[in-house]
Every structure is written in C-alpha cells, then in structure tokens.
Design a protein around this motif. Structure first.
Motif, PDB file in Angstrom:
ATOM      1  N   ILE A  84      59.282  53.051  51.508  1.00 59.57           N
ATOM      2  CA  ILE A  84      58.691  52.241  50.611  1.00 59.57           C
ATOM      3  C   ILE A  84      57.339  52.835  49.909  1.00 59.57           C
ATOM      4  O   ILE A  84      56.829  52.636  49.108  1.00 59.57           O
TER       5      ILE A  84
ATOM      6  N   LYS B 108      52.844  50.937  49.414  1.00 58.52           N
ATOM      7  CA  LYS B 108      53.560  49.734  49.636  1.00 58.52           C
ATOM      8  C   LYS B 108      53.404  49.375  51.256  1.00 58.52           C
ATOM      9  O   LYS B 108      53.490  48.272  51.664  1.00 58.52           O
TER      10      LYS B 108
ATOM     11  N   GLU C 184      49.978  47.831  51.616  1.00 56.33           N
ATOM     12  CA  GLU C 184      50.348  46.235  50.965  1.00 56.33           C
ATOM     13  C   GLU C 184      51.038  45.548  51.803  1.00 56.33           C
ATOM     14  O   GLU C 184      50.548  44.356  52.220  1.00 56.33           O
TER      15      GLU C 184
END
Length: 206
Positions: free
Chosen positions: A187, A191, A194
């Motif tokens: 990812i 990401k 996150e």
C-alpha cells in the motif's frame, strides 16, 4: 495521549520513514538515532560503539560467544561483569524506558517492544515488505550498489533477528509479538502510516 508506539521493521521496508511520519502526524516525539545520542551521553561511550552493535550479530552463535553469554541468559544480572556490548544494550534500554516514561512517542527498533513489554499503553508494530521492494528501496534511499544490495538486505535482516534473539530470547519475526503487522510494499509508505494512525486512534477510543 500517553501511548508509546514501537516499530520493528525489515531492512528496506521503510520502517524508519513510516515511524517519523507517524510521529509528525500524531504530534509526538520520534526516537531512533536520538536513543544512541542520549545513551552515549549518559555512559560516555562513543556513538559509533552503539551504532556497530547490531551489525555484529550476523551469526547468532558466534555473537553469543563473542558477547560472553548464552542467548538464554537473563539480562537482569546487573552491570558488573558484562561485556561492552551488553553494557551498551542496557544503556540503550535505560534511555528507552526514560523516553517512554516522558510520554507518548514513536520508537524505532532496538528491541523497544521487548524492553517495554510490561508497559500498559504500548502498541507494537512490525513493517515488512517484498524482498524486491526492499532491495530497490535500499538502492534508491540508502544508495547501496545494485551489485551488493540483495546481500546487504539479507545480512541486515539476519543481524536484526540475531540481535533480538540474543537480547530478548525470542524470534524477532514472530508476528504474534506485535499488535499490528503491515506490508509497506502493498500500500506504500503513506498509506502504511495512515493505517497505523487509524489503528492507534481506534485503540484510544476504547
């Protein structure tokens, strides 16, 4: 927020960058080389001595012999009689405990998850990635030569695994030791940050 987040990572997976970005987004301190600086200042040992310790652990048996202890020997034996490398580990451990006591933070590597295992407010994360991704990243970010990148990635992982096993008596890559395991190659770095941030915030809501 009082939570301490530790990040263990395969070499080249972007764990340090992920940890730094996570700390910035959460507004909390980030510790990596800062651990070495503080431990060196506390002990009088050179920072170079701290930086070289993990790299010595390329062979778990030889490392244990060189350190003068068996891999299963308790670390709670006091400072006297320990090798230089063991003293360095204990000095780092003391700094890691101190920064954890100071409040929420992100700590990368250095067996922080093991050292702080009795802490209540802790989230342990492991970052992994496909070998090709890690090789390519080590060439681009760490500027390793393409001819030696694969060998270096393999040696670094082996060193980290042996270093962890020596001091913690457990496998570094035992994913059951971690609260969250992510593949940064799937990812991407941002990401991944996150995902960890969302996980941390979800934990804090309960």
């Amino acid at each position: 927020m009082k939570t301490v987040i530790t990040i263990s990572r395969q070499y080249g997976s972007g764990g340090r960058e992920i940890g730094k970005k996570l700390a910035d987004q959460l507004g909390i301190p980030f510790y990596d080389n800062e651990i070495i600086s503080r431990a060196a200042k506390d002990t009088g040992f050179s920072e170079a001595a701290f930086e070289s310790v993990e790299d010595k652990a390329t062979n778990s048996l030889l490392y244990s012999i060189a350190m003068g202890m068996n891999v299963f020997t308790s670390q709670d034996t006091g400072f006297a009689g320990l090798s230089l490398d063991d003293r360095i580990f204990l000095a780092q451990s003391n700094v890691i405990r101190k920064v954890a006591e100071e409040g929420a933070c992100v700590i990368v590597g250095r067996c922080a998850d093991y050292i702080l295992k009795d802490l209540d407010d802790i989230i342990n994360v492991f970052i992994s990635a496909d070998l090709d991704f890690r090789i390519q990243r080590s060439i681009e970010i760490d500027q390793l030569s393409p001819e030696h990148a694969a060998e270096t990635v393999s040696k670094k992982d082996k060193s980290r695994g042996n270093y962890y096993r020596y001091h913690a008596g457990e496998r570094w890559d035992n994913l059951f030791n971690y609260d969250l395991v992510l593949r940064s190659d799937r990812i991407g770095i941002d990401k991944t940050v996150e995902c960890i941030k969302n996980y941390v915030q979800s934990i804090l809501k309960h």
